[in-house]
Design a protein around this motif. Structure first.
Motif, PDB file in Angstrom:
ATOM      1  N   ALA A 135       7.528   4.575  13.152  1.00 24.16           N
ATOM      2  CA  ALA A 135       6.726   3.891  14.171  1.00 24.16           C
ATOM      3  C   ALA A 135       5.264   3.746  13.764  1.00 24.16           C
ATOM      4  CB  ALA A 135       6.833   4.623  15.505  1.00 24.16           C
ATOM      5  N   ALA A 136       4.690   4.781  13.169  1.00 20.37           N
ATOM      6  CA  ALA A 136       3.285   4.710  12.773  1.00 20.37           C
ATOM      7  C   ALA A 136       3.063   3.678  11.669  1.00 20.37           C
ATOM      8  CB  ALA A 136       2.796   6.082  12.318  1.00 20.37           C
ATOM      9  N   LEU A 137       4.071   3.493  10.812  1.00 16.86           N
ATOM     10  CA  LEU A 137       3.940   2.495   9.749  1.00 16.86           C
ATOM     11  C   LEU A 137       3.991   1.077  10.328  1.00 16.86           C
ATOM     12  CD1 LEU A 137       6.160   4.097   6.969  1.00 16.86           C
ATOM     13  CD2 LEU A 137       3.673   4.228   7.261  1.00 16.86           C
ATOM     14  N   HIS A 138       4.818   0.867  11.361  1.00 16.45           N
ATOM     15  CA  HIS A 138       4.828  -0.430  12.033  1.00 16.45           C
ATOM     16  C   HIS A 138       3.436  -0.740  12.593  1.00 16.45           C
ATOM     17  CE1 HIS A 138       9.336   0.524  12.918  1.00 16.45           C
ATOM     18  NE2 HIS A 138       9.158   0.115  11.676  1.00 16.45           N
ATOM     19  N   LEU A 139       2.836   0.269  13.227  1.00 18.01           N
ATOM     20  CA  LEU A 139       1.489   0.085  13.772  1.00 18.01           C
ATOM     21  C   LEU A 139       0.464  -0.153  12.675  1.00 18.01           C
ATOM     22  CD1 LEU A 139       1.243   2.758  16.598  1.00 18.01           C
ATOM     23  CD2 LEU A 139       1.020   0.286  16.855  1.00 18.01           C
ATOM     24  N   GLN A 140       0.597   0.579  11.583  1.00 21.21           N
ATOM     25  CA  GLN A 140      -0.340   0.423  10.465  1.00 21.21           C
ATOM     26  C   GLN A 140      -0.333  -1.007   9.952  1.00 21.21           C
ATOM     27  OE1 GLN A 140      -2.097   3.113   9.223  1.00 21.21           O
ATOM     28  NE2 GLN A 140      -2.933   2.353   7.298  1.00 21.21           N
ATOM     29  N   THR A 153       0.837  -1.189   0.000  1.00 19.84           N
ATOM     30  CA  THR A 153       0.000   0.000   0.000  1.00 19.84           C
ATOM     31  C   THR A 153       0.877   1.245   0.000  1.00 19.84           C
ATOM     32  OG1 THR A 153      -1.710  -1.150   1.272  1.00 19.84           O
ATOM     33  CG2 THR A 153      -1.806   1.254   1.244  1.00 19.84           C
ATOM     34  N   THR A 154       0.535   2.224  -0.815  1.00 19.51           N
ATOM     35  CA  THR A 154       1.242   3.501  -0.826  1.00 19.51           C
ATOM     36  C   THR A 154       0.350   4.554  -0.182  1.00 19.51           C
ATOM     37  OG1 THR A 154       2.458   2.924  -2.844  1.00 19.51           O
ATOM     38  CG2 THR A 154       2.334   5.259  -2.252  1.00 19.51           C
ATOM     39  N   LEU A 155       0.883   5.213   0.846  1.00 14.74           N
ATOM     40  CA  LEU A 155       0.138   6.256   1.540  1.00 14.74           C
ATOM     41  C   LEU A 155       0.650   7.626   1.114  1.00 14.74           C
ATOM     42  CD1 LEU A 155       0.091   4.810   5.189  1.00 14.74           C
ATOM     43  CD2 LEU A 155      -1.601   4.479   3.375  1.00 14.74           C
ATOM     44  N   ALA A 156      -0.235   8.605   1.136  1.00 18.86           N
ATOM     45  CA  ALA A 156       0.140   9.961   0.753  1.00 18.86           C
ATOM     46  C   ALA A 156       0.945  10.654   1.841  1.00 18.86           C
ATOM     47  CB  ALA A 156      -1.110  10.776   0.436  1.00 18.86           C
ATOM     48  N   ARG A 157       0.732  10.231   3.098  1.00 20.50           N
ATOM     49  CA  ARG A 157       1.438  10.841   4.229  1.00 20.50           C
ATOM     50  C   ARG A 157       1.525   9.827   5.363  1.00 20.50           C
ATOM     51  NH1 ARG A 157      -3.526  12.960   3.829  1.00 20.50           N
ATOM     52  NH2 ARG A 157      -2.709  14.728   2.666  1.00 20.50           N
ATOM     53  N   MET A 158       2.345  10.140   6.345  1.00 17.17           N
ATOM     54  CA  MET A 158       2.461   9.274   7.513  1.00 17.17           C
ATOM     55  C   MET A 158       1.136   9.267   8.278  1.00 17.17           C
ATOM     56  SD  MET A 158       5.296   7.634   8.272  1.00 17.17           S
ATOM     57  CE  MET A 158       7.033   7.566   7.790  1.00 17.17           C
ATOM     58  N   PRO A 159       0.684   8.093   8.715  1.00 16.67           N
ATOM     59  CA  PRO A 159      -0.535   8.038   9.529  1.00 16.67           C
ATOM     60  C   PRO A 159      -0.272   8.532  10.943  1.00 16.67           C
ATOM     61  CG  PRO A 159       0.411   5.849   9.303  1.00 16.67           C
ATOM     62  CD  PRO A 159       1.245   6.762   8.437  1.00 16.67           C
ATOM     63  N   SER A 160      -1.329   8.733  11.708  1.00 15.18           N
ATOM     64  CA  SER A 160      -1.217   9.185  13.090  1.00 15.18           C
ATOM     65  C   SER A 160      -1.012   7.989  14.019  1.00 15.18           C
ATOM     66  CB  SER A 160      -2.492   9.934  13.505  1.00 15.18           C
ATOM     67  OG  SER A 160      -2.561  10.072  14.909  1.00 15.18           O
ATOM     68  N   ALA A 161       0.114   7.975  14.704  1.00 13.69           N
ATOM     69  CA  ALA A 161       0.392   6.880  15.635  1.00 13.69           C
ATOM     70  C   ALA A 161      -0.596   6.883  16.790  1.00 13.69           C
ATOM     71  CB  ALA A 161       1.822   6.990  16.159  1.00 13.69           C
ATOM     72  N   GLU A 162      -0.970   8.087  17.261  1.00 14.28           N
ATOM     73  CA  GLU A 162      -1.914   8.170  18.375  1.00 14.28           C
ATOM     74  C   GLU A 162      -3.240   7.492  18.027  1.00 14.28           C
ATOM     75  OE1 GLU A 162       0.947  11.606  18.811  1.00 14.28           O
ATOM     76  OE2 GLU A 162      -0.099  10.580  17.189  1.00 14.28           O
ATOM     77  N   GLY A 163      -3.755   7.773  16.832  1.00 11.76           N
ATOM     78  CA  GLY A 163      -5.005   7.148  16.411  1.00 11.76           C
ATOM     79  C   GLY A 163      -4.875   5.649  16.244  1.00 11.76           C
ATOM     80  N   LEU A 164      -3.741   5.205  15.758  1.00  9.09           N
ATOM     81  CA  LEU A 164      -3.532   3.774  15.550  1.00  9.09           C
ATOM     82  C   LEU A 164      -3.431   3.010  16.861  1.00  9.09           C
ATOM     83  CD1 LEU A 164      -1.073   3.943  12.538  1.00  9.09           C
ATOM     84  CD2 LEU A 164      -3.331   2.872  12.522  1.00  9.09           C
ATOM     85  N   TYR A 165      -2.980   3.674  17.937  1.00 12.47           N
ATOM     86  CA  TYR A 165      -2.933   2.978  19.230  1.00 12.47           C
ATOM     87  C   TYR A 165      -4.324   2.690  19.754  1.00 12.47           C
ATOM     88  CZ  TYR A 165       1.800   2.006  20.582  1.00 12.47           C
ATOM     89  OH  TYR A 165       3.032   1.427  20.667  1.00 12.47           O
ATOM     90  N   LEU A 166      -5.273   3.544  19.470  1.00 13.75           N
ATOM     91  CA  LEU A 166      -6.656   3.240  19.833  1.00 13.75           C
ATOM     92  C   LEU A 166      -7.150   2.021  19.064  1.00 13.75           C
ATOM     93  CD1 LEU A 166      -8.133   6.855  19.904  1.00 13.75           C
ATOM     94  CD2 LEU A 166      -7.479   5.428  21.846  1.00 13.75           C
ATOM     95  N   GLY A 215       8.707   9.065  20.584  1.00 16.84           N
ATOM     96  CA  GLY A 215       8.910   7.775  19.934  1.00 16.84           C
ATOM     97  C   GLY A 215       7.645   7.179  19.369  1.00 16.84           C
ATOM     98  N   LYS A 216       6.483   7.794  19.692  1.00 17.99           N
ATOM     99  CA  LYS A 216       5.181   7.353  19.190  1.00 17.99           C
ATOM    100  C   LYS A 216       4.879   5.904  19.581  1.00 17.99           C
ATOM    101  CE  LYS A 216       4.850  11.385  17.339  1.00 17.99           C
ATOM    102  NZ  LYS A 216       4.030  12.405  18.031  1.00 17.99           N
ATOM    103  N   ASP A 217       5.279   5.559  20.817  1.00 17.19           N
ATOM    104  CA  ASP A 217       4.993   4.227  21.360  1.00 17.19           C
ATOM    105  C   ASP A 217       4.261   4.427  22.683  1.00 17.19           C
ATOM    106  OD1 ASP A 217       4.921   1.729  22.535  1.00 17.19           O
ATOM    107  OD2 ASP A 217       6.958   1.186  21.991  1.00 17.19           O
ATOM    108  N   PHE A 218       2.935   4.295  22.655  1.00 13.62           N
ATOM    109  CA  PHE A 218       2.097   4.585  23.815  1.00 13.62           C
ATOM    110  C   PHE A 218       1.626   3.312  24.513  1.00 13.62           C
ATOM    111  CE2 PHE A 218       1.797   8.133  20.874  1.00 13.62           C
ATOM    112  CZ  PHE A 218       2.051   9.213  21.700  1.00 13.62           C
ATOM    113  N   ASN A 219       2.403   2.241  24.382  1.00 14.30           N
ATOM    114  CA  ASN A 219       2.076   1.002  25.079  1.00 14.30           C
ATOM    115  C   ASN A 219       1.950   1.313  26.583  1.00 14.30           C
ATOM    116  OD1 ASN A 219       2.222  -1.573  26.379  1.00 14.30           O
ATOM    117  ND2 ASN A 219       3.238  -2.417  24.584  1.00 14.30           N
ATOM    118  N   PRO A 220       0.819   0.936  27.215  1.00 12.34           N
ATOM    119  CA  PRO A 220       0.583   1.315  28.621  1.00 12.34           C
ATOM    120  C   PRO A 220       1.588   0.748  29.614  1.00 12.34           C
ATOM    121  CG  PRO A 220      -1.120  -0.193  27.816  1.00 12.34           C
ATOM    122  CD  PRO A 220      -0.353   0.264  26.617  1.00 12.34           C
ATOM    123  N   ILE A 221       2.347  -0.278  29.245  1.00 17.40           N
ATOM    124  CA  ILE A 221       3.330  -0.830  30.181  1.00 17.40           C
ATOM    125  C   ILE A 221       4.473   0.142  30.436  1.00 17.40           C
ATOM    126  CG2 ILE A 221       2.784  -3.203  29.549  1.00 17.40           C
ATOM    127  CD1 ILE A 221       5.379  -3.328  27.960  1.00 17.40           C
TER     128      ILE A 221
END
Length: 289
Positions: A74-79, A3-16, A192-198
């Protein structure tokens, strides 16, 4: 599928979205799909970079810290891992190791193309390991790459005991004291865009079986690399890190290291380990060269 994205996605939204993957219940040996994501012309956020340097201890430079493209991706890893085709729940995955290589120093004013893909998967003693491969290019030439390995715990055929790192650590001779404050996880999460609760607070970490919150593995790796950066010649080319045991926050540790043969000349480089200050616990081991 790529998949080709036009821009980086939001890591915050992806954590939800990642929180909803707790409902995934893979049976048997999960089969990972072929998934990839591309984003072109990604610029460095000066604000994020400045705060990252502050949190991880890197000095100001015209070049990016060797670990910084990891947080840019980081957001791409989550995506990838929140894609409906990815069968594993994200909460509970264990970060095992990273292999980072850069061909040259990366300028903070350059524009980069990112390609992130699911890589190999294999059964190990603790469960199923899988790789996420990240490639960063400029004008079609790869300038930075990473293999990030993650573990999904599951019953697996018994294998030999995991080799203990103490033997290698015993040969290291120099020390630097390391102190991680209670808010290290929250500060790193923002850049770092890593919001893991631990990593965020004691009460959220206890929900996942930890007595207190723990430092991000990539904060520990970056902090070690920052402390060792002026002990090699020029920009580092390789950072290899294996994560062993968590660093609880607040915490004290010792960076133990040794200049291996060829250190400072892009040879074997510096072997290092992050050790608990009051026990024989090893938080991570690695090589910077």
């Amino acid at each position: 599928m790529n998949t080709t994205l036009a821009r980086m996605p939001s890591a915050e939204g992806l954590y939800l979205k990642a929180a909803t993957t707790i409902l995934r219940k893979p049976k048997g040996k999960p089969k990972l799909p072929q998934l990839g994501i591309e984003v072109k012309n990604v610029r460095v956020s000066g604000e994020q970079l400045a705060e990252y340097r502050k949190v991880c201890g890197f000095a100001d430079s015209h070049h990016l810290p060797i670990t910084f493209p990891h947080v840019m991706a980081a957001a791409l890893h989550l995506q990838l891992m929140t894609d409906p085709k990815f069968p594993l729940p994200l909460l509970g995955l264990v970060h095992v190791r990273n292999h980072i290589r850069q061909q040259r120093g990366l300028g903070s004013g350059e524009s980069y193309d990112f390609d992130v893909r699911l890589g190999d998967a294999r059964e190990v003693r603790q469960g199923l390991e899988f790789d996420i491969n990240t490639s960063v290019t400029v004008d079609g030439e790869e300038v930075w790459s990473e293999v990030m390995t993650t573990l999904f715990r599951m019953p697996a055929p018994k294998q030999g005991a995991r080799p203990a790192p103490q033997a290698a650590v015993a040969s290291l001779s120099d020390y630097i004291a390391v102190s991680a404050s209670a808010d290290t996880g929250r500060r790193y999460a923002k850049v770092g865009k890593d919001f893991n609760p631990i990593h965020l607070a004691p009460f959220t970490a206890r929900l996942f079986g930890f007595k207190r919150h723990i430092a991000h593995g990539m904060w520990s790796a970056a902090y070690c690399a920052a402390l060792l950066a002026d002990r090699i010649e020029g920009e580092p080319a390789v950072l290899d890190v294996q994560f062993r045991q968590p660093l609880f926050l607040p915490g004290r540790a010792a960076l133990k290291f040794d200049h291996g043969a060829g250190a400072g000349t892009k040879g074997r480089g510096i072997d290092f380990a992050l050790l608990a200050s009051r026990s024989d616990k090893v938080h991570l081991t690695g090589v910077l060269r």
